[in-house]
Design an enzyme around this catalytic site. Structure first.
Site, short mmCIF file in Angstrom:
data_model
loop_
_atom_site.label_atom_id
_atom_site.label_comp_id
_atom_site.label_asym_id
_atom_site.label_seq_id
_atom_site.Cartn_x
_atom_site.Cartn_y
_atom_site.Cartn_z
N GLY B 453 -25.78 36.75 -42.49
CA GLY B 453 -25.65 37.74 -43.55
C GLY B 453 -26.99 37.88 -44.25
O GLY B 453 -27.16 38.57 -45.24
N THR B 454 -27.97 37.18 -43.67
CA THR B 454 -29.31 37.11 -44.22
C THR B 454 -30.15 38.34 -43.85
O THR B 454 -31.22 38.53 -44.42
CB THR B 454 -29.99 35.86 -43.65
N ARG B 589 -44.66 39.11 -48.89
CA ARG B 589 -44.29 40.43 -48.41
C ARG B 589 -42.78 40.57 -48.21
O ARG B 589 -42.13 39.68 -47.66
CB ARG B 589 -44.99 40.64 -47.07
N LEU B 591 -39.71 42.13 -46.24
CA LEU B 591 -39.47 42.67 -44.90
C LEU B 591 -38.47 43.82 -44.93
O LEU B 591 -38.56 44.75 -44.13
CB LEU B 591 -38.97 41.57 -43.96
N ASN B 592 -37.49 43.73 -45.83
CA ASN B 592 -36.52 44.81 -46.00
C ASN B 592 -36.07 44.80 -47.45
O ASN B 592 -35.42 43.85 -47.90
CB ASN B 592 -35.32 44.61 -45.06
N GLY B 665 -34.05 32.87 -49.05
CA GLY B 665 -32.61 32.59 -49.01
C GLY B 665 -32.11 31.77 -50.18
O GLY B 665 -30.97 31.89 -50.58
N GLU B 666 -32.96 30.93 -50.71
CA GLU B 666 -32.50 30.03 -51.77
C GLU B 666 -33.21 30.27 -53.10
O GLU B 666 -32.81 29.72 -54.12
CB GLU B 666 -32.67 28.59 -51.30
#
Lengths: 171, 706
Positions: B453-454, B589, B591-592, B665-666
């Site tokens: 889901g990342t 940076r 990425l999305n 993520g964290e």
């Protein structure tokens, strides 16, 4: 335990099944008919991942037995739209990124469709201040009504934005 | 292309319910169904186990207990990721809910019913389940000391010395841990919901005593991880044992309640934090003593005391950890290991110091900012903590905060603002990615990486499309198989860095092959591939591990953020409501932009949850999880979360890697819980140092203040 015969009408099509009476509607969908869009997150009515519409009302399909649904109109995520022809609520979830892992997502979307219908029909909620008047299409109302659908990725702000896009309402 | 907030490439299928998660895979045909019977004691021995009725029950194909389970690899003393994790080994019970039997039957209902027919007698043994009865003590480990902390702390003009606790946390991805194991023709395929595939493969092969080449793990779609799917757990092992015996595919999914005992938890912790400062708010002494739970068998020790090692400057520093071995099961990484509890309490302590100094908490943090790692004496590349704090303060309207605690009301609601910093290690692991171009006009990217889901499917397509100058629609990303090139999966926030670097390099290598064949520049890479490589062309790209990367010797690699929260606290009931929240983050940076924001928002909500909701309670007499389901183990719902936002200071960190990318993520969780806790104090004047901040913990203080 001997099987019982039941005909489940799912997304407009009848499915004749011979089922162990202990089979929940959720497991009938997933294990017997392979409608795996409806998810098992807790199997005890606490997470909402298994939400489907039965006769237009949303229910947790893990908390009801399949054999109780002879003659009912059952709608699952597969009946709402396809990847090529998404329902407006599915499209809004896609655009707003109202999901991450996607596991609670079908339940969120089925709930969201039903929530807008409930507000439209004037069904009050815990946060409806005046139950004599039609409930407002507010973020507060939508959040309250969506609270049976847990999302551990915590896409909540984006889910509310998606529902708002579809309803055209709420600040 | 890179950075654009395009929709997730697998998104249309996810919102249509068309993505098959592990337990939904049909590849092996109709499976048999397993059900685990768990131990009803926390510590002791099985004295008798009678499976007669279960074996005679309708549809039952197999009942496996310690008496008939096949031989398995030895459990190593320290149960690391790559080690064997045998199940049903002997009569010894080391935690409540530990599998004592597996039943496999034709249907789920039959297996579940038969599992309940097994009669188990136990001999309970004395055990220790109560973390909070073991304040401090134990061997001190992981010590980092600079200067003379004790003396500096004793001499500090202004100081605080406060002790905080955090409870057990559980990852609880919405998709429960599940496996379908399929043994056929001497090869085992496990459709498993997992985060790090080739590492799990090591452990599974050792457990089953099989050659790694004889096992494939397939984890194409994962319904959330949060650490729960890093380790090897019983669903993979037991389903694999059963399919080898029965030579039929076997499905085994944990129930939600079983996930409390069959998957590890984040250890409970106690932290004593001591801060000394000059009167103008310069830290002179920074100390964090953490004490955490672990077990005798496992070596994962939540790194709670590490979080401030590069957070603020201070000439005298002492951070260290001790632990106590209890019988409540093994702790495992849960999202933001160390940081989520550690920063929440450390940033609470910084708030207490600001209060004592009479300083703006944002100003105190800015005053102790540093561009040099204060313990390793090397630059903190890409450190924009101050920018995050200033930008956040401006956007949030921090100047309008209630300076005096408990000074602002909105009807019955006491209003408070809080701030906290976030910092997160940026790691890099050895990773290979294969990129292939087919003449038909398709780019295929392959890796054993997972997408929890990342957004991995999407960002890898963006990186490849950008590197090869092709439309993203012509890139197909294939993840989640152990027979793809090996990396380190999803965990540790390293996925986007590892993957974007290796993918870009694989694309460069393919381009070079095409360039060499074409002997000239080209615009249409597919035309050149058709001309020179009728069977397609491929290459592997590599990311080197941090230990081999000069960047990691020259710099201390972290990501940064700041969180601002406004809460209302009901003056009469103590109910806390989050009113609004803003996070500002810097991680090189993007990425999305769309998926990055989602991941940050999700992390921030984990911070809210740790501050106000989550906590697993163990019965100190019997060792079982008292609130072991999703109705009693509270996580935020829609109604708990108002409109919140995450802002990214987009950048390019050239000292991280050639892509300028670090992981997130964290980071979103980071210190967010601290900002909520500090807002509660600002609203009420009541400091709760035991998390989560429940009504029961807040009310006595509210009543005492009148």
């Amino acid at each position: 335990m001997s099987d019982l015969f039941v005909t489940l009408r799912i997304n407009g099509t009848d499915h004749a099944l011979s089922l162990d009476p202990r089979v929940t509607l959720l497991d009938a969908l997933r294990e017997h008919l392979h409608f795996t869009g409806t998810k098992k997150g807790c199997d005890q009515g606490q997470c909402g991942a298994c939400t489907v519409l039965v006769n237009g009302r949303r229910i947790n399909s893990c908390l009801t037995l399949a054999v109780m649904h002879e003659g009912d109109e059952i709608q699952t995520i597969e009946g709402l739209g396809t990847p090529e022809h998404l329902h407006p609520m599915q499209q809004a979830f896609l655009e707003r990124d109202g999901y991450q892992c996607g596991y609670c997502t079908p339940g969120q979307i089925m709930s969201a469709v039903a929530v807008l219908d409930e507000i439209e029909r004037g069904v009050p909620s815990h946060v409806t201040h005046d139950i004599g008047a039609p409930p407002p299409l507010s973020d507060e109302e939508v959040r309250e009504r969506m609270s049976g659908n847990l999302c551990r990725c915590s896409a909540y702000p984006n889910i509310i934005a998606a529902i708002r896009d579809v309803s055209g309402g709420a600040a | 292309m890179i950075g654009d907030g395009i929709n997730r490439t697998e998104g249309p299928r996810k919102v249509a319910g068309q993505v098959p998660y592990s337990a939904e895979r049909r590849d092996a045909g109709d499976p048999l169904h397993g059900f685990v019977r768990g131990a009803a004691i926390g510590s002791g021995r099985i004295t008798e186990i009678d499976t007669t009725a279960a074996e005679a029950a309708p549809g039952v194909r197999l009942v496996l207990t310690h008496r008939n389970a096949p031989p398995q690899g030895d459990l190593a003393d320290l149960g690391g990721l790559h080690d064997a994790k045998p199940e049903l080994v002997d009569d010894r019970i080391v935690r409540y809910g530990q599998p004592v039997a597996l039943v496999v039957a034709d249907s789920f209902e039959q297996a579940r019913a038969a599992a309940m027919l097994i009669e188990v007698s136990y001999d309970r043994e004395p055990a220790d389940f109560d973390f909070f009865a073991h304040a401090g003590g134990g061997e001190v480990q992981d010590v980092s000391a600079v200067g003379d902390f004790e003396q500096a702390f004793a001499e500090a003009p202004v100081s605080i010395d406060a002790t905080y606790t955090t409870p057990y946390h559980f990852g609880h991805p919405m998709e429960p841990n599940a496996a379908i194991a399929d043994w056929r023709d001497g090869h085992l395929t496990v459709y498993l919901t997992a985060q790090m595939l080739n590492q799990l493969l090591d452990g599974l092969a050792l457990t089953l005593m099989l050659d790694k080449a004889d096992i494939t793990i397939d984890s194409a779609y994962v319904g959330g991880g949060f650490g729960s799917k890093i380790g090897l757990h019983c669903e993979a092992v037991l389903a694999s044992l059963a399919t080898r015996i029965l030579e039929r595919p076997v499905k085994l999914a944990m129930t939600r309640r079983q996930m409390f005992s069959l998957v590890g938890h984040r250890a409970a912790s106690q932290s004593r934090i001591r801060l000394g400062a000059t009167a103008d708010g310069r830290l002179t002494a920074l100390g964090h003593d953490a004490h955490v739970q672990t077990t005798i068998r496992d070596d994962w020790r939540e790194p709670v005391a590490n979080v401030a090692r590069a957070l603020y400057a201070a000439p005298n520093r002492l951070t260290r950890r001790s632990h106590v071995e209890l019988d409540v099961g093994a702790p495992e990484p849960v999202r933001g290991p160390g940081e989520l509890p550690g920063l929440m309490v450390f940033e609470s302590a910084v708030d207490e110091l600001a209060e004592k100094l009479g300083m703006d908490p944002v100003e105190l943090r800015l005053r102790n900012d540093t561009q040099i790692d204060p313990e390793k004496n090397r630059p903190l590349n890409g450190r924009r903590l101050a920018d995050c704090l200033r930008e956040g303060a401006e956007r949030f309207g921090w100047d309008d905060r209630p300076i005096v605690p408990a000074s602002r009301r909105d009807g019955d609601w006491l209003i408070g603002y809080g701030v906290a910093s976030s910092i997160r290690s940026h790691w890099q692991m050895a990773t290979d990615v294969r990129v292939r171009i087919d003449p038909a006009g398709l780019v295929t990217v392959q890796s054993d990486m997972t997408d929890l889901g990342t957004g991995t499917y999407t960002i890898m397509a963006q990186v490849a499309a950008s590197a090869l100058n092709v439309p993203v629609e012509q890139v197909q990303v294939e993840l989640g198989r152990t027979d793809h090139p090996k990396g380190w999966g999803s965990g540790g926030s390293w996925g986007s860095g590892n993957m974007s670097v290796a993918t870009d390099r694989a694309c460069s290598a393919v381009r070079e092959k095409v360039f060499a064949a074409a002997g000239k520049g080209f615009n249409d890479i597919f035309a050149e591939v058709r001309r020179h490589f009728p069977n397609g062309v491929e290459a592997i790209g590599h990311t080197i591990g941090a230990n081999d990367d000069p960047n990691y010797k020259a710099y201390s690699q972290f990501t940064y953020g700041a969180s601002f929260a406004e809460v209302g606290v009901d003056a009469y009931t103590g109910e806390v409501r989050l009113r609004r929240m803003l996070g500002v983050f810097s991680f090189g940076r993007v990425l999305n932009a769309k998926t990055a924001r989602s991941q940050l928002l999700g992390g921030m909500i984990w911070g809210v949850s740790a501050a106000l909701h989550e906590g697993g309670d163990v019965d100190p007499r019997y060792g079982h999880w008292v609130n072991g389901d999703l109705a009693e183990y509270l996580i935020p719902t829609h109604a708990d979360i108002p409109a919140i936002d995450a802002i990214v200071l987009d950048d390019f960190d050239e000292h991280a890697n050639h892509m300028g990318v670090k992981g997130i993520g964290e980071l979103g969780a980071g210190g967010t819980g601290g900002s909520v806790a500090n807002a509660v104090y600002n609203a009420t004047g009541v400091r709760v140092r035991d998390f989560p901040i429940t009504l029961g913990r807040l009310l006595p203080g509210l009543i005492a203040r009148g």
